[in-house]
Design an enzyme around this catalytic site. Structure first.
Site, PDB file in Angstrom:
ATOM      1  N   CYS A  83       0.388  -3.904   7.694  1.00  0.00           N
ATOM      2  CA  CYS A  83       0.574  -2.591   7.091  1.00  0.00           C
ATOM      3  C   CYS A  83       1.275  -1.715   8.114  1.00  0.00           C
ATOM      4  O   CYS A  83       0.771  -1.541   9.233  1.00  0.00           O
ATOM      5  CB  CYS A  83      -0.804  -2.018   6.749  1.00  0.00           C
ATOM      6  N   ASN A  84       2.425  -1.160   7.740  1.00  0.00           N
ATOM      7  CA  ASN A  84       3.151  -0.283   8.662  1.00  0.00           C
ATOM      8  C   ASN A  84       2.370   0.989   8.931  1.00  0.00           C
ATOM      9  O   ASN A  84       2.316   1.467  10.068  1.00  0.00           O
ATOM     10  CB  ASN A  84       4.497   0.125   8.054  1.00  0.00           C
ATOM     11  N   THR A  85       1.785   1.556   7.885  1.00  0.00           N
ATOM     12  CA  THR A  85       1.091   2.836   8.011  1.00  0.00           C
ATOM     13  C   THR A  85      -0.026   2.726   9.033  1.00  0.00           C
ATOM     14  O   THR A  85      -0.239   3.626   9.847  1.00  0.00           O
ATOM     15  CB  THR A  85       0.524   3.254   6.637  1.00  0.00           C
TER      16      THR A  85
ATOM     17  N   TYR B 145      -3.518   3.995   2.355  1.00  0.00           N
ATOM     18  CA  TYR B 145      -3.591   4.400   3.755  1.00  0.00           C
ATOM     19  C   TYR B 145      -2.603   5.538   4.045  1.00  0.00           C
ATOM     20  O   TYR B 145      -2.803   6.300   4.983  1.00  0.00           O
ATOM     21  CB  TYR B 145      -3.267   3.220   4.674  1.00  0.00           C
ATOM     22  N   GLY B 146      -1.560   5.619   3.253  1.00  0.00           N
ATOM     23  CA  GLY B 146      -0.555   6.668   3.468  1.00  0.00           C
ATOM     24  C   GLY B 146      -1.118   8.069   3.319  1.00  0.00           C
ATOM     25  O   GLY B 146      -0.523   9.038   3.791  1.00  0.00           O
TER      26      GLY B 146
ATOM     27  N   CYS C 286       7.176  -0.482   4.378  1.00  0.00           N
ATOM     28  CA  CYS C 286       5.818  -0.622   3.838  1.00  0.00           C
ATOM     29  C   CYS C 286       5.738  -2.033   3.267  1.00  0.00           C
ATOM     30  O   CYS C 286       6.662  -2.469   2.562  1.00  0.00           O
ATOM     31  CB  CYS C 286       5.580   0.418   2.747  1.00  0.00           C
ATOM     32  N   THR C 287       4.655  -2.726   3.587  1.00  0.00           N
ATOM     33  CA  THR C 287       4.575  -4.124   3.175  1.00  0.00           C
ATOM     34  C   THR C 287       4.430  -4.302   1.664  1.00  0.00           C
ATOM     35  O   THR C 287       4.587  -5.413   1.156  1.00  0.00           O
ATOM     36  CB  THR C 287       3.412  -4.823   3.895  1.00  0.00           C
TER      37      THR C 287
ATOM     38  N   ASP D   5      -4.643  -5.224   4.986  1.00  0.00           N
ATOM     39  CA  ASP D   5      -3.798  -4.135   4.476  1.00  0.00           C
ATOM     40  C   ASP D   5      -4.676  -3.299   3.550  1.00  0.00           C
ATOM     41  O   ASP D   5      -5.795  -3.692   3.210  1.00  0.00           O
ATOM     42  CB  ASP D   5      -2.587  -4.724   3.718  1.00  0.00           C
ATOM     43  N   SER D   6      -4.135  -2.160   3.119  1.00  0.00           N
ATOM     44  CA  SER D   6      -4.868  -1.323   2.169  1.00  0.00           C
ATOM     45  C   SER D   6      -4.972  -1.983   0.788  1.00  0.00           C
ATOM     46  O   SER D   6      -5.808  -1.595  -0.025  1.00  0.00           O
ATOM     47  CB  SER D   6      -4.148   0.016   2.009  1.00  0.00           C
TER      48      SER D   6
HETATM   49  N1  DGL Z   1       1.149  -1.505   2.790  1.00  0.00           N
HETATM   50  C1  DGL Z   1       1.039  -0.310   3.561  1.00  0.00           C
HETATM   51  C2  DGL Z   1       2.173  -0.162   4.559  1.00  0.00           C
HETATM   52  O1  DGL Z   1       2.777  -1.151   4.957  1.00  0.00           O
HETATM   53  C3  DGL Z   1       0.708   1.014   2.970  1.00  0.00           C
HETATM   54  C4  DGL Z   1       0.352   1.342   1.602  1.00  0.00           C
HETATM   55  C5  DGL Z   1      -0.648   2.487   1.557  1.00  0.00           C
HETATM   56  O2  DGL Z   1      -0.262   3.669   1.570  1.00  0.00           O
HETATM   57  O3  DGL Z   1      -1.826   2.155   1.549  1.00  0.00           O
HETATM   58  O4  DGL Z   1       2.477   0.912   5.002  1.00  0.00           O
END
Ligand code: DGL
Length: 272
Positions: free
Chosen positions: A77-79, A47-48, A189-190, A15-16
């Protein structure tokens, strides 16, 4: 796990930042015998805010630089999952499990037919989310809140900084005031499960917030190859950022099983 423990599946979770640790918690409960490596890509957080093509190149480069062979990768990570899964599956042989906003269970559960999707700005814009809504909640009113701040708020909280509840209330205001009232919220988002106590308090229990982590953990069990046995070694948390930052997260990392902290190997500049 001790270095002389029997061989077991080795799974990389990335993840980020700390978000993927909410998925690790569920994985530990569902499959306690795994050897896990966790990568917090702090050098690229959030990552967003990253362009899709850069994100794809970066995640591919990080996986290619993995310090040990892995039996599966969880893109926690969803993004990232909403754009990188096709590319990583094309490029690498091991199975991948992604995390996507749990719109399907939300559509099944909502009685008011009004659902909130709380995610990064990037995730709420993605066509992937449009497709999930069209497939699984076509008759629901969907309130999408894309926040550039919430993931950082979760990062700060897990480093011991108090959550600014006025700011959080302002971010989720469109959800709290929606008509018809929203009864199910998608944690897209996780990072956000770490803010669940605050979100529950703000919605006064009227919204059931869905965390996709248990479903991801179940899916991982299904895709792990039979009989694979990689080299043993201690579960390790890695970062692309400043190593000492992991020390600030020691309580969370220890709780999720990572007492050894290392820097992720350099990818030779590819995509990073
Ligand atoms: N944890 C990440 C997700 O599930 C994103 C957070 C980020 O923007 O880095 O989307």
């Amino acid at each position: 796990m001790s270095p002389d423990a029997p061989p077991c599946h080795h799974v990389l979770v990335l993840d980020s930042g700390i978000g993927g640790l909410s998925v690790v918690r569920a994985m530990r409960a569902a499959a306690p015998g795994l050897r896990l490596s966790y990568l917090a890509d702090f050098a690229a957080f959030p990552y967003g805010a990253m362009a899709e093509d850069r994100l794809v190149a970066r995640v591919c480069a990080l996986i290619a630089a993995a310090p040990a062979a892995v039996d599966a990768v969880v893109v926690a990570c969803n993004t990232a999952s909403t754009v990188v899964l096709d590319a990583v599956r094309d490029r690498f042989a091991m199975p991948f499990v992604g995390v996507v906003p749990p719109v399907k269970p939300a559509g099944e559960r909502s009685r008011t037919r009004a659902i909130a999707v709380l995610a990064t700005e990037a995730t709420v814009r993605r066509r992937y989310l449009d497709r999930l809504v069209a497939d699984f909640a076509p008759d629901c009113r969907i309130v999408r809140v894309g926040s550039p701040e919430l993931a950082q708020m979760a990062e700060d909280k897990m480093r011991g900084k108090p959550v600014d509840s006025d700011r959080l209330r302002a971010i989720v205001a469109p959800i709290l005031s929606a008509e018809p009232p929203i009864d199910v919220g998608v944690l897209g988002c996780t990072h956000y499960p770490f803010l669940l106590p605050e979100l529950d308090a703000l919605s006064d229990g009227a919204i059931t917030w869905l965390d996709p982590a248990p479903a991801v953990a179940r899916r991982l069990r299904d895709v792990l190859p039979d009989g694979a046995a990689r080299a043993t070694g201690p579960d390790t948390a890695y970062t692309t950022g400043v190593l000492s930052d992991l020390d600030h997260l020691a309580p969370l990392l220890t709780e999720t099983g990572f007492t050894r902290h290392l820097t992720w190997p350099d990818s030779g500049g590819e995509g990073i």
